[in-house]
Design a protein around this motif. Structure first.
Motif, short mmCIF file in Angstrom:
data_model
loop_
_atom_site.label_atom_id
_atom_site.label_comp_id
_atom_site.label_asym_id
_atom_site.label_seq_id
_atom_site.Cartn_x
_atom_site.Cartn_y
_atom_site.Cartn_z
N LYS A 54 0.95 -0.98 -0.11
CA LYS A 54 -0.02 -0.11 -0.09
C LYS A 54 0.96 1.14 -0.02
CE LYS A 54 -3.62 -2.59 2.68
NZ LYS A 54 -4.01 -2.71 4.10
N LYS A 55 0.89 1.92 -1.10
CA LYS A 55 1.46 3.17 -1.15
C LYS A 55 0.20 4.28 -1.49
CE LYS A 55 5.81 3.29 -2.52
NZ LYS A 55 6.97 3.13 -3.67
N PRO A 56 -0.19 4.91 -0.37
CA PRO A 56 -1.20 5.45 -0.78
C PRO A 56 -1.26 6.57 -1.96
CG PRO A 56 -1.03 5.71 1.61
CD PRO A 56 0.15 5.04 1.04
N PRO A 57 -2.25 6.57 -2.96
CA PRO A 57 -3.80 6.26 -2.83
C PRO A 57 -4.05 4.84 -3.17
CG PRO A 57 -3.70 7.69 -4.56
CD PRO A 57 -2.13 7.58 -4.02
N ILE A 58 -2.91 4.13 -3.87
CA ILE A 58 -3.27 2.59 -4.35
C ILE A 58 -2.36 1.59 -3.61
CG2 ILE A 58 -3.54 3.94 -6.40
CD1 ILE A 58 -0.75 2.70 -7.66
N THR A 59 -2.77 0.59 -3.91
CA THR A 59 -2.23 -0.95 -3.68
C THR A 59 -1.43 -1.37 -4.67
OG1 THR A 59 -3.84 -0.86 -1.62
CG2 THR A 59 -2.52 -2.84 -2.29
N TYR A 60 -0.21 -1.56 -4.83
CA TYR A 60 0.50 -2.41 -5.75
C TYR A 60 0.56 -4.01 -5.34
CZ TYR A 60 2.48 1.82 -7.23
OH TYR A 60 2.39 3.30 -7.57
N THR A 61 0.37 -4.80 -6.36
CA THR A 61 0.47 -6.25 -6.09
C THR A 61 1.64 -6.86 -6.97
OG1 THR A 61 -1.91 -6.25 -5.85
CG2 THR A 61 -0.68 -8.55 -6.26
N PHE A 62 2.38 -7.32 -6.20
CA PHE A 62 3.50 -8.29 -7.04
C PHE A 62 3.63 -9.74 -6.72
CE2 PHE A 62 5.06 -3.94 -5.72
CZ PHE A 62 5.15 -3.06 -6.92
N LYS A 63 4.22 -10.56 -7.84
CA LYS A 63 4.50 -11.85 -7.78
C LYS A 63 5.95 -11.79 -7.76
CE LYS A 63 3.53 -16.34 -9.75
NZ LYS A 63 2.98 -17.01 -10.86
N VAL A 64 6.51 -12.61 -6.94
CA VAL A 64 8.15 -12.83 -6.82
C VAL A 64 8.49 -13.88 -7.89
CG1 VAL A 64 9.74 -13.65 -5.56
CG2 VAL A 64 8.00 -12.21 -4.38
N LEU A 65 9.08 -13.45 -8.84
CA LEU A 65 9.56 -14.66 -9.88
C LEU A 65 11.07 -15.12 -9.54
CD1 LEU A 65 8.83 -12.65 -12.91
CD2 LEU A 65 7.43 -14.42 -12.04
N GLN A 66 12.11 -14.40 -8.88
CA GLN A 66 13.15 -14.58 -8.53
C GLN A 66 13.67 -13.83 -7.22
OE1 GLN A 66 16.63 -15.10 -11.46
NE2 GLN A 66 14.74 -14.73 -12.99
N ILE A 67 14.80 -14.36 -6.43
CA ILE A 67 15.17 -13.69 -5.44
C ILE A 67 16.50 -13.13 -5.43
CG2 ILE A 67 15.81 -14.17 -2.99
CD1 ILE A 67 12.80 -14.46 -3.52
N TYR A 80 12.75 -10.39 -12.05
CA TYR A 80 12.70 -10.68 -10.74
C TYR A 80 11.07 -10.72 -10.30
CZ TYR A 80 17.73 -11.22 -10.64
OH TYR A 80 18.89 -11.73 -10.89
N LEU A 81 10.27 -9.60 -10.79
CA LEU A 81 9.04 -9.56 -10.08
C LEU A 81 7.95 -9.22 -11.20
CD1 LEU A 81 7.66 -6.60 -10.00
CD2 LEU A 81 9.51 -6.28 -8.24
N GLU A 82 6.85 -9.79 -10.96
CA GLU A 82 5.50 -9.67 -12.18
C GLU A 82 4.80 -8.68 -11.30
OE1 GLU A 82 2.16 -11.95 -14.61
OE2 GLU A 82 3.89 -12.94 -13.56
N ASN A 83 4.42 -7.55 -11.97
CA ASN A 83 3.59 -6.43 -11.44
C ASN A 83 2.11 -7.00 -11.86
OD1 ASN A 83 2.16 -4.26 -10.62
ND2 ASN A 83 3.17 -2.81 -11.80
N LEU A 84 1.26 -7.45 -10.96
CA LEU A 84 -0.09 -7.77 -11.11
C LEU A 84 -1.11 -6.76 -10.70
CD1 LEU A 84 0.32 -11.39 -9.46
CD2 LEU A 84 0.52 -10.59 -11.70
N THR A 85 -0.66 -5.39 -10.67
CA THR A 85 -1.51 -4.44 -10.14
C THR A 85 -2.86 -4.24 -11.05
OG1 THR A 85 0.48 -3.40 -9.01
CG2 THR A 85 -1.80 -2.15 -9.39
N PRO A 86 -4.02 -4.38 -10.72
CA PRO A 86 -5.05 -4.09 -11.57
C PRO A 86 -5.12 -2.64 -11.99
CG PRO A 86 -5.81 -4.42 -9.32
CD PRO A 86 -4.14 -4.35 -9.16
#
Length: 142
Positions: A54-67, A80-86
């Motif tokens: 949550k970084k106001p005003p929105i909520t980002y959603t990420f999927k971890v692909l690699q570390i 390394y990450l996939e952005n799943l933010t709608p």
């Protein structure tokens, strides 16, 4: 490459936050969740995890692909990450930018100079002249 890494360090490495301190503070304040559960900064992240930030005003959603333990260049982050933010969240962000000082949230501090000029122009607009009524002259004409 590590199999697991702390969530605060991973968020910093993936450039979600500018500093690791900012990432740690966000996690401590409950702005980072995994599976709907608030996590602690020491929580480890592994490939396949879904993280909400949550970084106001929105909520980002990420999927971890690699570390990665180390901070990455911006061009390497998509590996390394996939952005799943709608898209609806990005629309909300755009609306917030457009609204400017009108929807100023509490705690954002004083208005900028530009916002102050816009507010002054709004207050001094010619619309205020439209409401001037001379009621006394109307009575004399009868």
């Amino acid at each position: 490459m590590a199999a697991e890494v702390r969530i605060d360090k991973w968020l910093w490495a993936m450039r979600v936050f500018k500093t690791r301190t900012m990432a740690t503070d966000a996690v401590k304040k409950g702005r980072v969740t995994m599976g709907g559960n608030v996590v602690k900064p020491s929580r480890t992240v592994k490939a396949g995890d879904i993280i909400d930030v949550k970084k106001p005003p929105i909520t980002y959603t990420f999927k971890v692909l690699q570390i990665s333990n180390n901070r990455l260049g911006a061009k390497l982050v998509p590996d390394y990450l996939e952005n799943l933010t709608p898209q609806s969240q990005y629309d909300l962000l755009e609306m917030t930018k457009i609204s400017g000082f009108v929807d100023r949230r509490k705690g954002l501090g004083r208005p900028t100079k530009r916002e102050g000029r816009d507010l002054a122009a709004f207050r001094e607009s010619t619309y205020a002249d439209d409401f001037f009524l001379d009621w006394e002259d109307d009575e004399d004409e009868d």
